[in-house]
Design a protein around this motif. Structure first.
Motif, PDB file in Angstrom:
ATOM      1  N   ASP A   1      -0.034   5.511  -5.573  1.00 13.58           N
ATOM      2  CA  ASP A   1      -0.264   5.051  -4.198  1.00 13.58           C
ATOM      3  C   ASP A   1      -1.685   5.359  -3.743  1.00 13.58           C
ATOM      4  OD1 ASP A   1       2.332   4.137  -4.088  1.00 13.58           O
ATOM      5  OD2 ASP A   1       3.097   5.911  -3.049  1.00 13.58           O
TER       6      ASP A   1
ATOM      7  N   ASN B   1      -4.166   2.423  -2.697  1.00 17.91           N
ATOM      8  CA  ASN B   1      -4.762   2.408  -1.357  1.00 17.91           C
ATOM      9  C   ASN B   1      -6.280   2.432  -1.426  1.00 17.91           C
ATOM     10  OD1 ASN B   1      -2.381   2.250   0.106  1.00 17.91           O
ATOM     11  ND2 ASN B   1      -2.149   4.461   0.230  1.00 17.91           N
TER      12      ASN B   1
ATOM     13  N   ASN C   1      -7.381  -1.021  -2.271  1.00 19.73           N
ATOM     14  CA  ASN C   1      -7.215  -1.929  -1.131  1.00 19.73           C
ATOM     15  C   ASN C   1      -8.323  -1.733  -0.098  1.00 19.73           C
ATOM     16  OD1 ASN C   1      -4.906  -3.099  -2.180  1.00 19.73           O
ATOM     17  ND2 ASN C   1      -3.528  -1.694  -1.123  1.00 19.73           N
TER      18      ASN C   1
ATOM     19  N   LEU D   1      -8.165   0.599   6.118  1.00 11.29           N
ATOM     20  CA  LEU D   1      -6.781   0.879   5.741  1.00 11.29           C
ATOM     21  C   LEU D   1      -5.804   0.158   6.664  1.00 11.29           C
ATOM     22  CD1 LEU D   1      -5.013   2.429   3.756  1.00 11.29           C
ATOM     23  CD2 LEU D   1      -5.039   4.339   5.354  1.00 11.29           C
TER      24      LEU D   1
ATOM     25  N   THR E   1      -5.556  -3.390   5.566  1.00 17.81           N
ATOM     26  CA  THR E   1      -4.709  -3.553   4.382  1.00 17.81           C
ATOM     27  C   THR E   1      -3.230  -3.485   4.749  1.00 17.81           C
ATOM     28  OG1 THR E   1      -4.729  -1.201   3.814  1.00 17.81           O
ATOM     29  CG2 THR E   1      -6.457  -2.563   2.871  1.00 17.81           C
ATOM     30  N   VAL E   2      -2.888  -2.611   5.687  1.00 16.07           N
ATOM     31  CA  VAL E   2      -1.483  -2.517   6.120  1.00 16.07           C
ATOM     32  C   VAL E   2      -1.054  -3.823   6.783  1.00 16.07           C
ATOM     33  CG1 VAL E   2       0.068  -1.346   7.730  1.00 16.07           C
ATOM     34  CG2 VAL E   2      -1.474  -0.008   6.298  1.00 16.07           C
TER      35      VAL E   2
END
Length: 161
Positions: A68, A72, A75, A145, A148-149
């Motif tokens: 992860d 992440n 990303n 971030l 990306t979410v």
């Protein structure tokens, strides 16, 4: 203590705002701290954590949190690479394809491992991520971030429809 004093004491306890609470001095500086670039120690810690996760994944000792963290990081790197140009985006996309292949292998065998493409494509993305850490602020990284979410949620909604 009479009735009026008891009611006043109850009211005072029930107030939401505590007039006597102390204000945290560093809270005022939080926007400033989020806007500055990472100092060398912070950038090094984030970089080392990401590279150790990559190392554990390549040796077969990786866990899902390691995966992860690497996913992440890639990303965030993709979001920040988009305004920089096609070469940066291509570097990150090749690494993401290799990371997805690692994930597929994990679902197939129950163990993480890297193939030749991952060993060739992920380290340049990690180098690029290190450069982003050097020149970015915590706010920039958090914003990336969040993007990306949002993208992942949109993708899940499209797949569900």
């Amino acid at each position: 203590m009479n009735r009026q004093q008891r009611r006043a004491a109850t009211f005072k306890r029930a107030q939401r705002y505590d007039r006597n609470a102390r204000v945290e001095p560093s809270h005022v500086l939080k926007p400033v701290l989020m806007s500055r670039t990472f100092d060398q120690e912070e950038a090094a810690k984030i970089s080392v954590d990401t590279r150790l996760a990559w190392h554990r994944l390549t040796t077969g000792a990786g866990t899902e949190p390691d995966f992860d963290l690497l996913a992440n990081s890639s990303n965030v790197a993709l979001v920040l690479a988009e305004p920089l140009g096609e070469l940066a985006v291509e570097t990150v996309l090749r690494a993401q394809d290799a990371i997805r292949a690692m994930q597929a292998r994990y679902h197939r065998t129950g163990r993480f491992g890297a193939d030749a493409a991952a060993l060739a494509d992920v380290p340049p993305m990690l180098d690029f991520y290190d450069q982003l850490l050097e020149h970015s602020s915590p706010r920039t990284m958090i914003d990336a971030l969040e993007v990306t979410v949002r993208r992942m949620k949109m993708q899940q909604q499209q797949e569900a429809a």
